[in-house]
Design a protein around this motif. Structure first.
Motif, PDB file in Angstrom:
ATOM      1  N   THR A   1      47.485  38.062  44.773  1.00 60.95           N
ATOM      2  CA  THR A   1      46.779  37.191  45.724  1.00 60.95           C
ATOM      3  C   THR A   1      46.578  37.881  47.061  1.00 60.95           C
ATOM      4  OG1 THR A   1      47.751  35.266  44.646  1.00 60.95           O
ATOM      5  CG2 THR A   1      46.845  34.959  46.854  1.00 60.95           C
TER       6      THR A   1
ATOM      7  N   SER B   1      42.788  39.103  48.207  1.00 60.29           N
ATOM      8  CA  SER B   1      42.252  38.325  49.322  1.00 60.29           C
ATOM      9  C   SER B   1      41.983  39.208  50.533  1.00 60.29           C
ATOM     10  CB  SER B   1      43.220  37.201  49.696  1.00 60.29           C
ATOM     11  OG  SER B   1      43.410  36.318  48.620  1.00 60.29           O
TER      12      SER B   1
ATOM     13  N   GLY C   1      51.972  32.423  47.618  1.00 58.52           N
ATOM     14  CA  GLY C   1      51.470  32.840  46.318  1.00 58.52           C
ATOM     15  C   GLY C   1      52.022  34.153  45.815  1.00 58.52           C
TER      16      GLY C   1
ATOM     17  N   THR D   1      41.572  33.400  46.054  1.00 57.87           N
ATOM     18  CA  THR D   1      42.107  33.879  44.780  1.00 57.87           C
ATOM     19  C   THR D   1      41.111  33.641  43.671  1.00 57.87           C
ATOM     20  OG1 THR D   1      43.132  31.756  44.237  1.00 57.87           O
ATOM     21  CG2 THR D   1      44.444  33.298  45.545  1.00 57.87           C
TER      22      THR D   1
END
Length: 532
Positions: free
Chosen positions: A252, A256, A371, A488
């Protein structure tokens, strides 16, 4: 003064070159005192507040040429599109040019009228746009010098020509290094990445910047699929690194932060501001384009992740099992009757009841941060950054973000941008501490802080409000997205687009609220507002 047939100059007796007395420019009260006496209060205030070009008068064609060149410069250097028309209308009014302007995405339609000849001329100004804070600040200074009657329209047009033909402030390699640094810094700051993750995310952003500056800019065919291919590449690499059994990489955070440089945050913000300004045509076109662009990014992220899972079925089954364990619950229903008497004041009451036991999430979930899997047993370079590092990362990110938007390093505006951006992040974090799961409201509070500080700087210190606010406003986009769940590939592009729209609508509301507050208690400016 007159000229004789021999070509010699004959001076009038009252000529300043004979008397030595400099000419005096009289005000409106001396010329139209009697006319002003016959006007009402509001009419007198309107005449006195109107600015006219009195000293640097230029021919009509030069004034019209200046307006055309000004429209091109504002569009080229990324001025807020909902303010471009007001800037041009204010300049035309002060220059006493009959003109009308219509702004469409990538095109400015300028129509000039001529009362003497009873005709009009229409010009189409078409150009590509990109955010350049240093050049935009210079454009605003040129515009302000003309409307304040400090320079002629002809000289201002020459300055704008030189500005438009000048090369980029920084080279492509340096801008790629800036992209690497920004993604590396935003990875632990907004997406919970570790010291290892930040370098991987920075490398992905560096490759992205190289492809965009060296390949996509020269190939129209590749430019059409650039976003999908680079998102797929970064997602594929991130998923592959996260599949390592030691779990030292976070998918993640890397995915990102790696694509943060191509997110259409400024485009959605601009379209939201236009829609809020009732510019429906231009705002809706940009909004739809930005959402479709976001869908492309989400599709690329999903394709990259699924393609790696297709090549690694064992890791895919592992992810599916983990997801099923987290989502499953077990309920136990039973009835228990006490085998001993419970005495009360009114006799014996049996302890009869029904209990339901639900299987909660395992204890390992407590080790997931933003995450990412971050258990306590991991070493420091695999842990989230401590709080004190924010005081270093936020100013550094703000500085590099301003440079990435082509702001000159040796300029008095740069420290102001950094300070406003830091205040934006601080207010955003404080609001997020008290308001949970509302990224739009939190972003509105941060944008309100930016708007107040930017307009105070513009009014009290003579700076440019827009350029001083850009860094702080753009900082709210990744920060708000991290609070909305991050970027994500676990969902789809619509989820990313919805989160981004929610953040930018909050930013729009905060900016307009700050504008309303400033212009309610402050004095109005004669020129158009050059702000968000």
């Amino acid at each position: 003064m007159s000229v004789t047939s021999a070509g010699t100059d004959v001076y009038d007796p009252d000529d300043p070159r004979v008397t030595g007395v400099q000419p005096q420019h009289r005000g409106t009260d001396e010329y139209d005192r009697e006319a002003l006496k016959n006007m009402g209060y509001r009419a007198r205030q309107k005449v006195r507040s109107r600015i006219k070009i009195e000293f640097n008068v230029s021919p009509m064609e030069h004034r019209q040429g200046f307006l055309l060149k000004l429209s091109r410069a504002l569009m080229t250097f990324g001025a807020p599109s909902h303010r471009i028309e007001s800037q041009l209308i204010a300049a035309a009014r002060i220059l006493e040019v009959e003109a009308e302007f219509i702004h469409l995405p990538g095109v400015m339609i300028c129509s000039f009228g001529d009362q003497d000849q009873g005709c009009s001329a229409t010009h189409f100004v078409k150009c590509k746009s990109g955010l350049s804070l240093g050049a935009l600040h210079k454009v605003h200074l040129i515009y302000r010098s003309v409307v304040h009657d400090e320079t002629t329209a002809e000289k201002a047009t020459a300055h704008l020509d030189a500005l438009l033909s000048a090369p980029d402030l920084y080279g492509k390699l340096f801008r790629s290094i800036l992209a690497f640094s920004l993604s590396a810094l935003i990875c632990p700051l907004a997406f919970g990445g570790s010291f290892i993750d930040m370098w991987i995310a920075g490398c992905g952003a560096f490759v992205l910047s190289i492809l965009r500056l060296y390949v996509a800019s020269k190939s129209a065919l590749y430019a059409n699929v650039f976003e999908i291919t680079i998102a797929t590449l970064i997602s594929f690499a991130s998923r592959g690194l996260s599949s390592i059994s030691s779990q030292i990489f976070c998918y993640t955070a890397i995915s990102s932060a790696g694509i943060i440089g191509i997110l259409p945050g400024y485009l959605i913000l601009s379209s939201s501001l236009e829609l809020a300004s009732k510019n429906i045509v231009c705002g809706s076109v940009k909004m739809v384009y930005a959402l479709i662009y976001t869908l492309f990014l989400g599709f690329g992220l999903q394709i990259g992740s699924d393609f790696y899972l297709l090549l690694d079925p064992q890791y895919r089954r592992q992810l599916q099992n983990s997801a099923s364990r987290l989502s499953s619950t077990v309920s136990m229903v039973g009835t228990w009757i006490a085998d001993n008497a419970t005495g009360t004041g009114h006799g014996v009451v049996p302890a009869t009841g029904t209990w339901t036991f639900a299987h909660s999430a395992p204890a390992s979930v407590q080790d997931i941060y933003e995450g990412c899997y971050r258990p306590k047993r991991f070493p420091w370079y695999l842990q989230p950054f401590p709080l004190w590092t924010t005081f270093v990362i936020v100013p550094l990110f703000s500085l590099l973000s301003s440079l990435a938007n082509l702001q000159p390093f040796w300029s008095k505006q740069l420290p102001v941008m950094v300070v406003i951006s830091c205040c934006s992040y601080a207010s955003n974090k404080i609001a997020n501490h008290f308001i949970f799961n509302r990224s739009d409201v939190v972003s509105a509070i941060g944008a309100f802080t930016v708007g107040i500080l930017g307009n105070i700087y513009s009014r009290k210190m003579g700076g440019t409000a827009f350029t001083s606010m850009v860094t702080g406003v753009l900082f709210l986009v990744p920060s708000g997205l991290s609070q909305a769940g991050g970027i994500t590939a676990n969902g789809n592009g619509i989820d990313i687009g919805g989160a981004m729209v929610a953040v930018t609508i909050g930013i729009t509301v905060g900016l307009f609220m700050s504008q309303a507050l400033v212009y309610t208690f402050g004095s109005r400016k004669n020129a158009a507002v050059f702000s968000f």
